[in-house]
Design a protein around this motif. Structure first.
Motif, short mmCIF file in Angstrom:
data_model
loop_
_atom_site.label_atom_id
_atom_site.label_comp_id
_atom_site.label_asym_id
_atom_site.label_seq_id
_atom_site.Cartn_x
_atom_site.Cartn_y
_atom_site.Cartn_z
N GLY A 81 3.70 0.31 10.39
CA GLY A 81 4.01 1.70 10.07
C GLY A 81 4.34 1.91 8.60
O GLY A 81 3.91 2.91 8.00
N ALA A 82 5.08 0.97 8.01
CA ALA A 82 5.41 1.08 6.59
C ALA A 82 4.16 1.00 5.73
O ALA A 82 4.00 1.74 4.75
CB ALA A 82 6.38 -0.03 6.20
N ALA A 83 3.24 0.10 6.11
CA ALA A 83 1.99 -0.04 5.35
C ALA A 83 1.14 1.22 5.46
O ALA A 83 0.54 1.67 4.48
CB ALA A 83 1.22 -1.25 5.85
N ILE A 84 1.08 1.79 6.66
CA ILE A 84 0.31 3.02 6.85
C ILE A 84 0.89 4.14 5.98
O ILE A 84 0.15 4.89 5.32
CB ILE A 84 0.31 3.43 8.33
N ALA A 85 2.21 4.24 5.96
CA ALA A 85 2.86 5.28 5.15
C ALA A 85 2.57 5.08 3.67
O ALA A 85 2.25 6.03 2.95
CB ALA A 85 4.36 5.28 5.41
N GLN A 86 2.66 3.84 3.21
CA GLN A 86 2.40 3.55 1.80
C GLN A 86 0.94 3.80 1.43
O GLN A 86 0.63 4.17 0.30
CB GLN A 86 2.78 2.10 1.47
N HIS A 87 0.06 3.60 2.39
CA HIS A 87 -1.37 3.81 2.16
C HIS A 87 -1.74 5.29 2.18
O HIS A 87 -2.83 5.67 1.76
CB HIS A 87 -2.18 3.06 3.22
N GLY A 88 -0.83 6.11 2.67
CA GLY A 88 -1.11 7.53 2.79
C GLY A 88 -1.78 7.91 4.09
O GLY A 88 -2.46 8.93 4.19
N GLY A 89 -1.57 7.08 5.11
CA GLY A 89 -2.17 7.32 6.43
C GLY A 89 -3.27 6.34 6.72
O GLY A 89 -3.71 5.58 5.85
N LEU A 90 -3.72 6.34 7.95
CA LEU A 90 -4.82 5.47 8.34
C LEU A 90 -6.13 5.95 7.69
O LEU A 90 -6.39 7.16 7.65
CB LEU A 90 -4.99 5.45 9.86
N PRO A 91 -6.96 5.04 7.20
CA PRO A 91 -8.26 5.45 6.66
C PRO A 91 -9.11 6.12 7.74
O PRO A 91 -8.94 5.85 8.92
CB PRO A 91 -8.89 4.12 6.20
N PRO A 92 -10.02 7.00 7.35
CA PRO A 92 -10.90 7.63 8.34
C PRO A 92 -11.65 6.59 9.17
O PRO A 92 -12.20 5.63 8.62
CB PRO A 92 -11.87 8.45 7.47
N GLY A 93 -11.64 6.77 10.48
CA GLY A 93 -12.35 5.86 11.36
C GLY A 93 -11.60 4.58 11.68
O GLY A 93 -12.11 3.75 12.46
N PHE A 94 -10.41 4.39 11.14
CA PHE A 94 -9.65 3.18 11.42
C PHE A 94 -9.05 3.28 12.82
O PHE A 94 -8.52 4.32 13.20
CB PHE A 94 -8.54 2.99 10.39
N VAL A 95 -9.14 2.19 13.58
CA VAL A 95 -8.67 2.16 14.97
C VAL A 95 -7.44 1.27 15.07
O VAL A 95 -7.50 0.09 14.72
CB VAL A 95 -9.77 1.65 15.92
#
Length: 329
Positions: A81-95
């Motif tokens: 969750g921390a990585a997703i937040a730092q990345h600015g959300g999940l990339p398009p199409g990421f599962v």
């Protein structure tokens, strides 16, 4: 990072995940070890390294990630969750796939616990819903209890009907038990671990059953906990327990055969799963950012047909060391 190619063919092109409609890469980032479970994996992982590993995966050609509520009492999900937040959300199409687990203190695995587990996972991951939610290690309570009225499976189906989990899967160890869950028709994906590797193909019947049922297969632990990546000189355990002399001898023969062709044992072990057409994606546990690139390199390493012929003979000899054993996935 460019997508690895060999001979002009994109070896990491996404594949359809059964009836889900999702498209996932043949390699999936496994997040069990990056949450820090030294009791199982033999070493710990610092929080910043775990987060950095997920960020590296989010920036790579991979588009599939696997974690669980039960990994380090939610720590894996917190780092994801921390990585997703730092990345600015999940990339398009990421599962992103995670798993509902029993209460770590009481062992409760009721329908209400599954709902609590899912709610807590959403909070840790910073998400509103799941692409894929597994029932994790149902061997803990058995088929009858899991499928009883008001039980864990019914709760998962309710979560799917509410749109909280778009797709459902079952993940565990004993292949016969997983087959019973596949037969319920409630699941679109089955995840098996340590049962389809260079030294253990005991999941073969499950793979065939899943195909007949239209259920996608995700194969975890292609290295059997590390032995088929590090080799028998560095590690003497398989599937989280001591490996016997015969198994170690087979792995040593495989390592020597691979070395003769300048192929890492880990590349052969990973591609053994990737080449199986009944497997959609293979979960590889990764605990450091640089391991993402290494895994991509192994997934696309040129392996001659002559080596595969030798490995196939070694792979299909001996016993299936994990077929009747339980273990975490």
């Amino acid at each position: 990072m460019s997508t690895p190619r060999q001979g002009g063919t994109n070896l990491l092109a996404p594949r359809r995940l059964g009836s889900t409609g999702l498209e996932v890469t043949p390699v999936c980032l496994g997040c069990g070890v990056l949450g820090g479970m030294p009791g199982i994996f033999g070493y710990d992982v610092a929080a910043d390294r775990g987060v950095a590993t997920v960020r590296a995966a989010l920036a790579s050609p991979l588009n599939f990630l696997d974690t669980s509520a039960g990994y380090s009492d939610g720590e894996s999900e917190r780092r994801v969750g921390a990585a997703i937040a730092q990345h600015g959300g999940l990339p398009p199409g990421f599962v992103l796939a995670t798993k509902a687990d029993p209460d770590p203190k009481t062992g409760d695995y009721s329908g209400d616990q599954v709902r609590r587990s899912a709610e807590q996972s959403l909070e840790r991951l910073g998400l509103d819903s799941f692409d894929l939610l597994y029932l994790h290690d149902p061997e803990v309570i058995g088929f009858e209890a899991a499928t009883a009225s008001g039980g864990a499976v019914e709760a998962l189906v309710d979560l799917a009907e509410q749109g909280i989990a778009r797709h459902l899967g079952v993940a565990g160890g004993p292949v016969d038990l997983l087959g019973r869950f596949v037969g319920t028709g409630a699941f679109e994906v089955v995840l098996t671990h340590n049962r389809y590797t260079l030294v253990d193909q005991s999941a073969r019947d499950l793979l065939e059953q899943a195909k007949a049922a239209g259920v996608a297969v995700v194969n975890a632990a292609p290295f059997g906990g590390g032995l088929l990546a590090k080799g028998p000189e560095a590690l003497r355990t398989y599937a989280y327990r001591e490996a016997d002399a015969a198994l170690l001898a087979r792995v040593r023969a495989m390592a020597d055969t691979c070395a003769a062709y300048d192929v890492p044992l880990g590349a052969a072990a990973l591609q053994y799963s990737l080449r199986q057409p009944l497997i959609t994606s293979t979960v590889v546990g990764i605990s450091a950012p640089e391991r993402v690139d290494q895994t991509l390199a192994w997934a696309t390493w040129p392996i001659p047909d002559e080596l595969w012929a030798s490995l196939r003979t070694l792979a299909e000899s001996g016993n299936d060391p994990g077929s009747d054993e339980e273990g975490g996935s």
